[in-house]
Design a protein around this motif. Structure first.
Motif, short mmCIF file in Angstrom:
data_model
loop_
_atom_site.label_atom_id
_atom_site.label_comp_id
_atom_site.label_asym_id
_atom_site.label_seq_id
_atom_site.Cartn_x
_atom_site.Cartn_y
_atom_site.Cartn_z
N GLY A 114 0.83 -1.20 0.00
CA GLY A 114 0.00 0.00 0.00
C GLY A 114 0.86 1.25 0.00
O GLY A 114 2.09 1.19 -0.07
N LYS A 115 0.23 2.40 0.10
CA LYS A 115 0.94 3.68 0.00
C LYS A 115 1.95 3.84 1.12
O LYS A 115 3.08 4.29 0.89
CB LYS A 115 -0.07 4.82 0.03
CG LYS A 115 0.53 6.19 -0.24
CD LYS A 115 -0.54 7.26 -0.33
CE LYS A 115 0.08 8.62 -0.63
NZ LYS A 115 -0.97 9.68 -0.72
N SER A 116 1.58 3.50 2.35
CA SER A 116 2.49 3.67 3.49
C SER A 116 3.69 2.72 3.37
O SER A 116 4.82 3.10 3.70
CB SER A 116 1.75 3.42 4.80
OG SER A 116 1.21 2.11 4.84
N GLN A 160 8.05 3.48 2.67
CA GLN A 160 9.24 2.88 3.28
C GLN A 160 10.19 2.35 2.21
O GLN A 160 11.41 2.48 2.34
CB GLN A 160 8.81 1.75 4.23
CG GLN A 160 7.92 2.18 5.38
CD GLN A 160 8.61 3.12 6.35
OE1 GLN A 160 9.79 2.96 6.63
NE2 GLN A 160 7.89 4.12 6.82
N VAL A 161 9.62 1.75 1.15
CA VAL A 161 10.45 1.19 0.08
C VAL A 161 11.22 2.29 -0.63
O VAL A 161 12.39 2.12 -1.01
CB VAL A 161 9.58 0.41 -0.92
CG1 VAL A 161 10.39 0.00 -2.16
CG2 VAL A 161 9.00 -0.84 -0.26
N TYR A 162 10.59 3.45 -0.82
CA TYR A 162 11.24 4.54 -1.55
C TYR A 162 12.44 5.12 -0.79
O TYR A 162 13.20 5.88 -1.37
CB TYR A 162 10.23 5.64 -1.86
CG TYR A 162 9.27 5.27 -2.98
CD1 TYR A 162 9.70 4.53 -4.08
CD2 TYR A 162 7.93 5.65 -2.93
CE1 TYR A 162 8.83 4.18 -5.09
CE2 TYR A 162 7.05 5.31 -3.95
CZ TYR A 162 7.51 4.57 -5.02
OH TYR A 162 6.64 4.23 -6.03
N VAL A 217 14.05 14.10 1.77
CA VAL A 217 14.17 13.83 3.20
C VAL A 217 12.90 14.28 3.92
O VAL A 217 12.36 13.56 4.78
CB VAL A 217 15.40 14.56 3.79
CG1 VAL A 217 15.54 14.25 5.28
CG2 VAL A 217 16.66 14.14 3.05
N ARG A 218 12.38 15.45 3.57
CA ARG A 218 11.16 15.95 4.22
C ARG A 218 9.97 15.05 3.90
O ARG A 218 9.13 14.78 4.76
CB ARG A 218 10.87 17.38 3.75
CG ARG A 218 11.93 18.40 4.16
CD ARG A 218 11.42 19.82 3.96
NE ARG A 218 11.02 20.07 2.58
CZ ARG A 218 11.83 20.56 1.65
NH1 ARG A 218 13.09 20.83 1.97
NH2 ARG A 218 11.42 20.77 0.43
N GLU A 219 9.90 14.56 2.65
CA GLU A 219 8.75 13.75 2.25
C GLU A 219 8.78 12.35 2.87
O GLU A 219 7.74 11.82 3.25
CB GLU A 219 8.71 13.63 0.72
CG GLU A 219 8.35 14.91 -0.01
CD GLU A 219 6.93 15.35 0.28
OE1 GLU A 219 6.05 14.48 0.41
OE2 GLU A 219 6.70 16.57 0.37
N LEU A 220 9.96 11.76 2.94
CA LEU A 220 10.06 10.36 3.37
C LEU A 220 10.35 10.19 4.85
O LEU A 220 10.06 9.14 5.43
CB LEU A 220 11.15 9.64 2.56
CG LEU A 220 10.90 9.54 1.05
CD1 LEU A 220 12.07 8.90 0.35
CD2 LEU A 220 9.62 8.75 0.77
N TYR A 221 10.90 11.23 5.50
CA TYR A 221 11.23 11.12 6.92
C TYR A 221 10.48 12.14 7.78
O TYR A 221 10.63 12.13 9.00
CB TYR A 221 12.74 11.29 7.12
CG TYR A 221 13.53 10.10 6.64
CD1 TYR A 221 13.78 9.01 7.46
CD2 TYR A 221 14.03 10.07 5.34
CE1 TYR A 221 14.52 7.92 7.01
CE2 TYR A 221 14.76 8.98 4.88
CZ TYR A 221 15.00 7.91 5.71
OH TYR A 221 15.71 6.83 5.27
N GLY A 222 9.68 12.99 7.16
CA GLY A 222 8.89 13.95 7.92
C GLY A 222 9.77 14.91 8.69
O GLY A 222 10.79 15.40 8.21
N GLY A 223 9.38 15.19 9.93
CA GLY A 223 10.12 16.15 10.76
C GLY A 223 11.08 15.49 11.72
O GLY A 223 11.38 16.05 12.78
#
Length: 317
Positions: free
Chosen positions: A77-79, A83-85, A113-119
């Motif tokens: 799924g999207k979530s 993680q894969v990306y 980094v902001r998109e895949l790891y958030g804050g």
């Protein structure tokens, strides 16, 4: 038995057109071990870029399986894909159109980094990471506040590489990353990719139509023609012992300045390229192949004819 980092099984990608189904990628089976590079070559329109996008699920897959570290990511799924990306990234062919012209180089590199790891990373940590990757990819820090249009093609391509490297991935698909660059800049980018692979243990799928480039950077090479894989082997084996008629035609078309090779045999395919829309079963190259038989026009199968050497040709049954 070692599990390959990337593996596809019967991968297909078809597009619906007014005239029928366009077979962009058909029945592709490939394996990319960790820390290795698979080169994918073929003429324009043969499905190389579509294959790369399908592996990353940037383009929906029609059928088949894509395994990353032994797990089929087509069921994710999207979530889970987020993680894969973190481990799979892509360098796009045209760095100018793939970079947002309204964002600075710093913001472009920090965006993954902001998109895949958030804050989870502080502003100071983010700045340190971006500047570290810029230096690693040969971009001086002074370009951090510049915009893409203020840079030349080589530096823009380095920005695309930095965007892929900033999250420390395991696998990168390089979609003709040097095709629009002059020869000297090509060499710089290729050497940089190879240095990064050695330092960080990266795996690449390197898409190109330049056989000299793919020989320089790849461990194995897969040759594609109209969506099908016609031959796959180690680079030294492929150049020394090409088997499929289309592979021979590609290799014989490489320009040379050697006087000893000026009388080499040229393999010139004849006939017209068939339509990829609702294609007939069998080998796509059969209408242009001087050795084609009725069996070639009815059946297509990639078979192993030697150690790590596969060819889709009935002459080697």
């Amino acid at each position: 038995m070692t599990i390959p980092l990337i593996e596809t099984v019967g991968l297909n990608k078809f597009f619906k057109t007014p005239g029928g189904m366009l077979h962009a990628v058909e029945n592709i089976n490939l394996k990319i071990p960790a820390h290795k590079t698979l080169g994918v070559v073929g003429e324009s329109g043969c499905g190389k870029s579509t294959l790369g996008r399908a592996i990353l699920r940037l383009t929906p897959v029609t059928s088949g399986q894509v395994f990353f570290e032994g797990k089929n990511i087509l069921h994710y799924g999207k979530s889970d894909m987020k993680q894969v990306y973190r481990d799979m990234q892509m360098i796009f062919q045209d760095p100018y159109s793939s970079l947002n012209p309204r964002m600075t180089i710093y913001n472009l590199i920090s965006e993954p980094v902001r998109e895949l790891y958030g804050g989870s990373m502080s502003r100071t940590e983010m700045a340190d990471r971006v500047h570290q990757i810029m230096e690693l990819c040969g971009l001086p820090r002074r370009y951090a506040n510049s915009y893409p249009h203020e840079m030349d093609g080589g530096r823009r391509q380095r920005v695309g590489l930095a965007r892929a490297m900033v999250i420390d991935p395991k696998f990168i698909i390089c979609d003709e990353p040097v095709s629009a660059l002059d020869v000297s800049v090509q060499a710089q980018i290729l050497n940089l990719l190879m240095d990064l692979q050695e330092q960080h243990g990266l795996s690449y799928m390197f898409i190109t139509h330049d056989l000299c480039v793919v020989r320089h950077i790849s461990d194995d090479i897969m040759v594609m023609y109209m969506g099908q894989a016609v031959e796959c082997a180690g680079k030294n084996e492929l150049f020394a012992n090409p088997l499929h008629p289309y592979t021979k035609a590609l290799l014989s078309a490489i320009p040379t300045t050697s006087l000893s090779r000026r009388n080499r045999i040229r393999y010139m395919p004849k006939g017209e390229v068939s339509s990829p829309v609702n294609p007939a079963p069998g080998c796509r190259f059969a209408p242009r192949c001087p050795y084609a038989s009725e069996k070639c026009k009815a059946e297509y199968q990639l078979r192993e004819v030697g150690p790590n050497h596969y060819v889709a040709c009935h002459m080697f049954d």
